[in-house]
Motif scaffolding. Structure first.
Motif, PDB file in Angstrom:
ATOM      1  N   ARG A  96       7.944 -10.208   8.562  1.00  0.00           N
ATOM      2  CA  ARG A  96       7.727  -9.032   7.726  1.00  0.00           C
ATOM      3  C   ARG A  96       7.672  -7.815   8.646  1.00  0.00           C
ATOM      4  O   ARG A  96       6.782  -7.712   9.481  1.00  0.00           O
ATOM      5  CB  ARG A  96       6.420  -9.187   6.969  1.00  0.00           C
ATOM      6  CG  ARG A  96       6.059  -8.069   6.036  1.00  0.00           C
ATOM      7  CD  ARG A  96       4.675  -8.370   5.441  1.00  0.00           C
ATOM      8  NE  ARG A  96       4.332  -7.472   4.385  1.00  0.00           N
ATOM      9  CZ  ARG A  96       4.498  -7.715   3.090  1.00  0.00           C
ATOM     10  NH1 ARG A  96       4.999  -8.859   2.701  1.00  0.00           N
ATOM     11  NH2 ARG A  96       4.150  -6.819   2.185  1.00  0.00           N
ATOM     12  N   GLN A  97       8.643  -6.921   8.490  1.00  0.00           N
ATOM     13  CA  GLN A  97       8.643  -5.674   9.252  1.00  0.00           C
ATOM     14  C   GLN A  97       8.173  -4.571   8.325  1.00  0.00           C
ATOM     15  O   GLN A  97       8.697  -4.410   7.223  1.00  0.00           O
ATOM     16  CB  GLN A  97      10.039  -5.363   9.785  1.00  0.00           C
ATOM     17  CG  GLN A  97      10.072  -4.114  10.638  1.00  0.00           C
ATOM     18  CD  GLN A  97      11.427  -3.913  11.284  1.00  0.00           C
ATOM     19  OE1 GLN A  97      12.041  -4.845  11.768  1.00  0.00           O
ATOM     20  NE2 GLN A  97      11.879  -2.674  11.292  1.00  0.00           N
ATOM     21  N   ALA A  98       7.170  -3.811   8.771  1.00  0.00           N
ATOM     22  CA  ALA A  98       6.572  -2.793   7.918  1.00  0.00           C
ATOM     23  C   ALA A  98       6.077  -1.619   8.762  1.00  0.00           C
ATOM     24  O   ALA A  98       5.870  -1.740   9.961  1.00  0.00           O
ATOM     25  CB  ALA A  98       5.400  -3.396   7.134  1.00  0.00           C
ATOM     26  N   THR A  99       5.894  -0.495   8.097  1.00  0.00           N
ATOM     27  CA  THR A  99       5.266   0.663   8.727  1.00  0.00           C
ATOM     28  C   THR A  99       3.832   0.767   8.210  1.00  0.00           C
ATOM     29  O   THR A  99       3.507   0.268   7.131  1.00  0.00           O
ATOM     30  CB  THR A  99       6.036   1.959   8.418  1.00  0.00           C
ATOM     31  OG1 THR A  99       6.098   2.126   6.996  1.00  0.00           O
ATOM     32  CG2 THR A  99       7.451   1.904   8.968  1.00  0.00           C
ATOM     33  N   PHE A 100       2.989   1.412   9.011  1.00  0.00           N
ATOM     34  CA  PHE A 100       1.565   1.526   8.689  1.00  0.00           C
ATOM     35  C   PHE A 100       1.123   2.972   8.827  1.00  0.00           C
ATOM     36  O   PHE A 100       1.698   3.730   9.615  1.00  0.00           O
ATOM     37  CB  PHE A 100       0.744   0.620   9.615  1.00  0.00           C
ATOM     38  CG  PHE A 100       0.989  -0.840   9.361  1.00  0.00           C
ATOM     39  CD1 PHE A 100       0.162  -1.551   8.515  1.00  0.00           C
ATOM     40  CD2 PHE A 100       2.060  -1.487   9.943  1.00  0.00           C
ATOM     41  CE1 PHE A 100       0.394  -2.892   8.257  1.00  0.00           C
ATOM     42  CE2 PHE A 100       2.303  -2.829   9.699  1.00  0.00           C
ATOM     43  CZ  PHE A 100       1.472  -3.531   8.855  1.00  0.00           C
ATOM     44  N   GLU A 101       0.085   3.314   8.090  1.00  0.00           N
ATOM     45  CA  GLU A 101      -0.365   4.707   8.048  1.00  0.00           C
ATOM     46  C   GLU A 101      -0.816   5.248   9.402  1.00  0.00           C
ATOM     47  O   GLU A 101      -0.682   6.434   9.654  1.00  0.00           O
ATOM     48  CB  GLU A 101      -1.453   4.905   6.993  1.00  0.00           C
ATOM     49  CG  GLU A 101      -2.764   4.214   7.286  1.00  0.00           C
ATOM     50  CD  GLU A 101      -3.796   4.396   6.191  1.00  0.00           C
ATOM     51  OE1 GLU A 101      -3.681   5.331   5.382  1.00  0.00           O
ATOM     52  OE2 GLU A 101      -4.735   3.582   6.147  1.00  0.00           O
ATOM     53  N   ARG A 102      -1.330   4.407  10.288  1.00  0.00           N
ATOM     54  CA  ARG A 102      -1.811   4.897  11.576  1.00  0.00           C
ATOM     55  C   ARG A 102      -0.999   4.365  12.759  1.00  0.00           C
ATOM     56  O   ARG A 102      -1.498   4.321  13.882  1.00  0.00           O
ATOM     57  CB  ARG A 102      -3.294   4.543  11.743  1.00  0.00           C
ATOM     58  CG  ARG A 102      -4.180   5.337  10.787  1.00  0.00           C
ATOM     59  CD  ARG A 102      -5.650   5.222  11.129  1.00  0.00           C
ATOM     60  NE  ARG A 102      -6.275   3.963  10.794  1.00  0.00           N
ATOM     61  CZ  ARG A 102      -6.823   3.667   9.625  1.00  0.00           C
ATOM     62  NH1 ARG A 102      -6.806   4.542   8.643  1.00  0.00           N
ATOM     63  NH2 ARG A 102      -7.377   2.496   9.422  1.00  0.00           N
ATOM     64  N   SER A 103       0.241   3.996  12.516  1.00  0.00           N
ATOM     65  CA  SER A 103       1.108   3.529  13.593  1.00  0.00           C
ATOM     66  C   SER A 103       2.364   4.393  13.614  1.00  0.00           C
ATOM     67  O   SER A 103       2.943   4.667  12.562  1.00  0.00           O
ATOM     68  CB  SER A 103       1.484   2.059  13.380  1.00  0.00           C
ATOM     69  OG  SER A 103       2.375   1.636  14.385  1.00  0.00           O
ATOM     70  N   SER A 104       2.784   4.780  14.789  1.00  0.00           N
ATOM     71  CA  SER A 104       3.960   5.649  14.904  1.00  0.00           C
ATOM     72  C   SER A 104       5.271   4.870  14.888  1.00  0.00           C
ATOM     73  O   SER A 104       6.334   5.468  14.909  1.00  0.00           O
ATOM     74  CB  SER A 104       3.870   6.491  16.183  1.00  0.00           C
ATOM     75  OG  SER A 104       3.795   5.638  17.312  1.00  0.00           O
ATOM     76  N   HIS A 105       5.215   3.559  14.850  1.00  0.00           N
ATOM     77  CA  HIS A 105       6.428   2.742  14.839  1.00  0.00           C
ATOM     78  C   HIS A 105       6.239   1.523  13.930  1.00  0.00           C
ATOM     79  O   HIS A 105       5.115   1.091  13.681  1.00  0.00           O
ATOM     80  CB  HIS A 105       6.803   2.301  16.234  1.00  0.00           C
ATOM     81  CG  HIS A 105       5.646   1.833  17.067  1.00  0.00           C
ATOM     82  ND1 HIS A 105       4.419   1.501  16.584  1.00  0.00           N
ATOM     83  CD2 HIS A 105       5.534   1.635  18.388  1.00  0.00           C
ATOM     84  CE1 HIS A 105       3.600   1.145  17.533  1.00  0.00           C
ATOM     85  NE2 HIS A 105       4.262   1.214  18.649  1.00  0.00           N
ATOM     86  N   PRO A 106       7.332   0.954  13.434  1.00  0.00           N
ATOM     87  CA  PRO A 106       7.231  -0.237  12.585  1.00  0.00           C
ATOM     88  C   PRO A 106       6.638  -1.414  13.361  1.00  0.00           C
ATOM     89  O   PRO A 106       6.792  -1.507  14.578  1.00  0.00           O
ATOM     90  CB  PRO A 106       8.681  -0.543  12.197  1.00  0.00           C
ATOM     91  CG  PRO A 106       9.479   0.638  12.588  1.00  0.00           C
ATOM     92  CD  PRO A 106       8.714   1.388  13.629  1.00  0.00           C
ATOM     93  N   MET A 107       5.979  -2.291  12.637  1.00  0.00           N
ATOM     94  CA  MET A 107       5.373  -3.481  13.230  1.00  0.00           C
ATOM     95  C   MET A 107       6.034  -4.725  12.637  1.00  0.00           C
ATOM     96  O   MET A 107       6.472  -4.710  11.481  1.00  0.00           O
ATOM     97  CB  MET A 107       3.872  -3.521  12.940  1.00  0.00           C
ATOM     98  CG  MET A 107       3.083  -2.341  13.497  1.00  0.00           C
ATOM     99  SD  MET A 107       3.059  -2.253  15.293  1.00  0.00           S
ATOM    100  CE  MET A 107       1.974  -3.617  15.672  1.00  0.00           C
ATOM    101  N   LEU A 108       6.096  -5.788  13.427  1.00  0.00           N
ATOM    102  CA  LEU A 108       6.618  -7.072  12.997  1.00  0.00           C
ATOM    103  C   LEU A 108       5.457  -8.046  12.886  1.00  0.00           C
ATOM    104  O   LEU A 108       4.716  -8.240  13.843  1.00  0.00           O
ATOM    105  CB  LEU A 108       7.644  -7.605  13.999  1.00  0.00           C
ATOM    106  CG  LEU A 108       8.199  -8.992  13.710  1.00  0.00           C
ATOM    107  CD1 LEU A 108       9.014  -9.004  12.418  1.00  0.00           C
ATOM    108  CD2 LEU A 108       9.043  -9.474  14.884  1.00  0.00           C
ATOM    109  N   LEU A 109       5.314  -8.627  11.704  1.00  0.00           N
ATOM    110  CA  LEU A 109       4.299  -9.639  11.448  1.00  0.00           C
ATOM    111  C   LEU A 109       5.031 -10.939  11.147  1.00  0.00           C
ATOM    112  O   LEU A 109       5.967 -10.940  10.334  1.00  0.00           O
ATOM    113  CB  LEU A 109       3.438  -9.227  10.255  1.00  0.00           C
ATOM    114  CG  LEU A 109       2.418 -10.231   9.752  1.00  0.00           C
ATOM    115  CD1 LEU A 109       1.219 -10.265  10.683  1.00  0.00           C
ATOM    116  CD2 LEU A 109       1.983  -9.889   8.351  1.00  0.00           C
ATOM    117  N   GLN A 110       4.652 -12.041  11.804  1.00  0.00           N
ATOM    118  CA  GLN A 110       5.289 -13.333  11.557  1.00  0.00           C
ATOM    119  C   GLN A 110       4.239 -14.422  11.408  1.00  0.00           C
ATOM    120  O   GLN A 110       3.248 -14.435  12.143  1.00  0.00           O
ATOM    121  CB  GLN A 110       6.220 -13.734  12.711  1.00  0.00           C
ATOM    122  CG  GLN A 110       7.455 -12.897  12.810  1.00  0.00           C
ATOM    123  CD  GLN A 110       8.376 -13.354  13.927  1.00  0.00           C
ATOM    124  OE1 GLN A 110       7.924 -13.832  14.958  1.00  0.00           O
ATOM    125  NE2 GLN A 110       9.668 -13.208  13.707  1.00  0.00           N
TER     126      GLN A 110
END
Length: 129
Positions: A96-110
């Motif tokens: 799951r690749q997603a963006t977050f309110e307090r992150s400047s770049h997308p994150m990958l969750l596996q």
């Protein structure tokens, strides 16, 4: 910086997968585990951990202490995530690749899952690394 240190440790727990036809119920399991993670509902998530994962996190409280800080630092997921399922042998990887309110770049969750939905690996890191 602290998020990335915890992310690196979590990355070491993930088992990689290769392409083939994944089980469809793994998508629902991955989504449920992700919801539990985001909502800091660590006890049912920990209950689904394999014995090897429980060696890393011996109690739900140890998982909450470690992962809860990361959830707090990222904030809420924003927009529509990109999801993917990949299967290798008896394991399925829900990504799951997603963006977050307090992150400047997308994150990958596996989540790496067995056929019966046990979690054998977990990864959370910046998506572009």
């Amino acid at each position: 910086m602290r998020v990335f240190i915890r992310v690196a440790i979590l990355s070491a727990l993930c088992l990689p997968g290769a392409c083939s036809a994944p089980r469809q119920d793994a998508r629902q399991q991955g989504r449920a585990y992700t919801d539990w993670f985001y909502q800091r509902n660590f006890e049912p998530l920990w209950d689904r951990f394999s014995p090897e994962m429980k060696q890393t996190f011996p109690t739900p409280e140890s998982l909450a202490s470690f992962a809860g800080r990361t959830v707090n630092e990222l904030g809420r997921e924003q927009g529509s995530p990109l999801e993917q399922l990949v299967q290798q042998d008896t394991l399925t990887v829900y990504s799951r690749q997603a963006t977050f309110e307090r992150s400047s770049h997308p994150m990958l969750l596996q989540w790496t899952l067995t056929r019966d939905g046990m979690v054998t690996g977990f990864l959370l890191r910046p998506a572009n690394q």
